[in-house]
Design a protein around this motif. Structure first.
Motif, short mmCIF file in Angstrom:
data_model
loop_
_atom_site.label_atom_id
_atom_site.label_comp_id
_atom_site.label_asym_id
_atom_site.label_seq_id
_atom_site.Cartn_x
_atom_site.Cartn_y
_atom_site.Cartn_z
N PHE A 27 34.06 11.35 10.25
CA PHE A 27 34.56 10.71 11.45
C PHE A 27 36.08 10.63 11.43
N HIS A 28 36.67 10.97 12.57
CA HIS A 28 38.13 10.90 12.70
C HIS A 28 38.53 9.84 13.72
N SER A 29 37.84 9.80 14.83
CA SER A 29 38.19 8.87 15.90
C SER A 29 37.52 7.51 15.76
N TYR A 30 36.30 7.49 15.22
CA TYR A 30 35.51 6.25 15.15
C TYR A 30 35.03 5.95 13.72
N ARG A 31 35.88 6.22 12.76
CA ARG A 31 35.50 5.96 11.36
C ARG A 31 35.21 4.48 11.09
N PRO A 32 36.06 3.54 11.53
CA PRO A 32 35.76 2.12 11.25
C PRO A 32 34.42 1.68 11.85
N GLU A 33 34.11 2.20 13.03
CA GLU A 33 32.85 1.85 13.67
C GLU A 33 31.66 2.37 12.85
N TYR A 34 31.76 3.61 12.40
CA TYR A 34 30.67 4.18 11.61
C TYR A 34 30.56 3.46 10.27
N TRP B 43 23.82 -1.43 7.52
CA TRP B 43 22.55 -0.81 7.15
C TRP B 43 22.30 -0.93 5.64
N GLN B 44 23.34 -0.71 4.84
CA GLN B 44 23.20 -0.82 3.39
C GLN B 44 22.93 -2.26 2.95
N ARG B 45 23.53 -3.21 3.62
CA ARG B 45 23.36 -4.62 3.26
C ARG B 45 22.04 -5.22 3.76
N HIS B 46 21.64 -4.82 4.98
CA HIS B 46 20.52 -5.48 5.64
C HIS B 46 19.34 -4.56 5.96
N SER B 47 19.46 -3.30 5.57
CA SER B 47 18.42 -2.29 5.83
C SER B 47 18.15 -2.08 7.32
N GLU B 48 19.16 -2.37 8.14
CA GLU B 48 19.07 -2.09 9.57
C GLU B 48 20.48 -2.01 10.15
N VAL B 49 20.59 -1.27 11.24
CA VAL B 49 21.89 -1.18 11.90
C VAL B 49 22.13 -2.47 12.69
N PRO B 50 23.39 -2.78 12.98
CA PRO B 50 23.64 -4.00 13.75
C PRO B 50 23.13 -3.87 15.18
N SER B 51 22.89 -4.98 15.80
CA SER B 51 22.49 -4.96 17.21
C SER B 51 23.68 -4.50 18.05
N VAL B 52 23.39 -4.05 19.24
CA VAL B 52 24.45 -3.64 20.16
C VAL B 52 25.37 -4.83 20.43
N LYS B 53 24.80 -5.99 20.58
CA LYS B 53 25.59 -7.20 20.84
C LYS B 53 26.57 -7.47 19.70
N LEU B 54 26.08 -7.43 18.48
CA LEU B 54 26.93 -7.67 17.32
C LEU B 54 28.01 -6.59 17.20
N PHE B 55 27.63 -5.35 17.45
CA PHE B 55 28.58 -4.24 17.38
C PHE B 55 29.67 -4.41 18.44
N ARG B 56 29.29 -4.80 19.64
CA ARG B 56 30.27 -4.98 20.72
C ARG B 56 31.22 -6.14 20.43
N GLU B 57 30.73 -7.16 19.75
CA GLU B 57 31.61 -8.27 19.38
C GLU B 57 32.69 -7.78 18.40
N LYS B 58 32.29 -6.91 17.51
CA LYS B 58 33.22 -6.38 16.50
C LYS B 58 34.14 -5.30 17.08
N PHE B 59 33.60 -4.47 17.97
CA PHE B 59 34.35 -3.35 18.55
C PHE B 59 34.24 -3.39 20.09
#
Length: 66
Positions: free
Chosen positions: A31-38, A45-61
């Motif tokens: 990733f070049h443009s969205y590395r922090p997001e990935y 996923w590594q910590r919780h065995s699942e990807v974050p929710s869209v809501k949580l992701f949008r709060e962060k990004f």
């Protein structure tokens, strides 16, 4: 490349199928443009065995073009 990165991140958030992406060998270095997001999705996923929710992701990004 930016469009492909955006699409992959959007699909990951919708499907939650991170294991397929990791198995395919897609690392943050790809990733070049969205590395922090990935990296954030991968870390969650590594910590919780699942990807974050869209809501949580949008709060962060809030500027990610989801």
């Amino acid at each position: 490349m930016q469009q492909g990165e955006k699409e992959l991140i959007s699909r990951l958030l919708q499907s939650g199928r991170m294991n397929r992406v990791v198995a395919a060998g897609i690392t943050p270095e790809v990733f070049h443009s969205y590395r922090p997001e990935y990296e954030y999705i991968l870390d969650q996923w590594q910590r919780h065995s699942e990807v974050p929710s869209v809501k949580l992701f949008r709060e962060k990004f809030p500027d990610f073009p989801y």
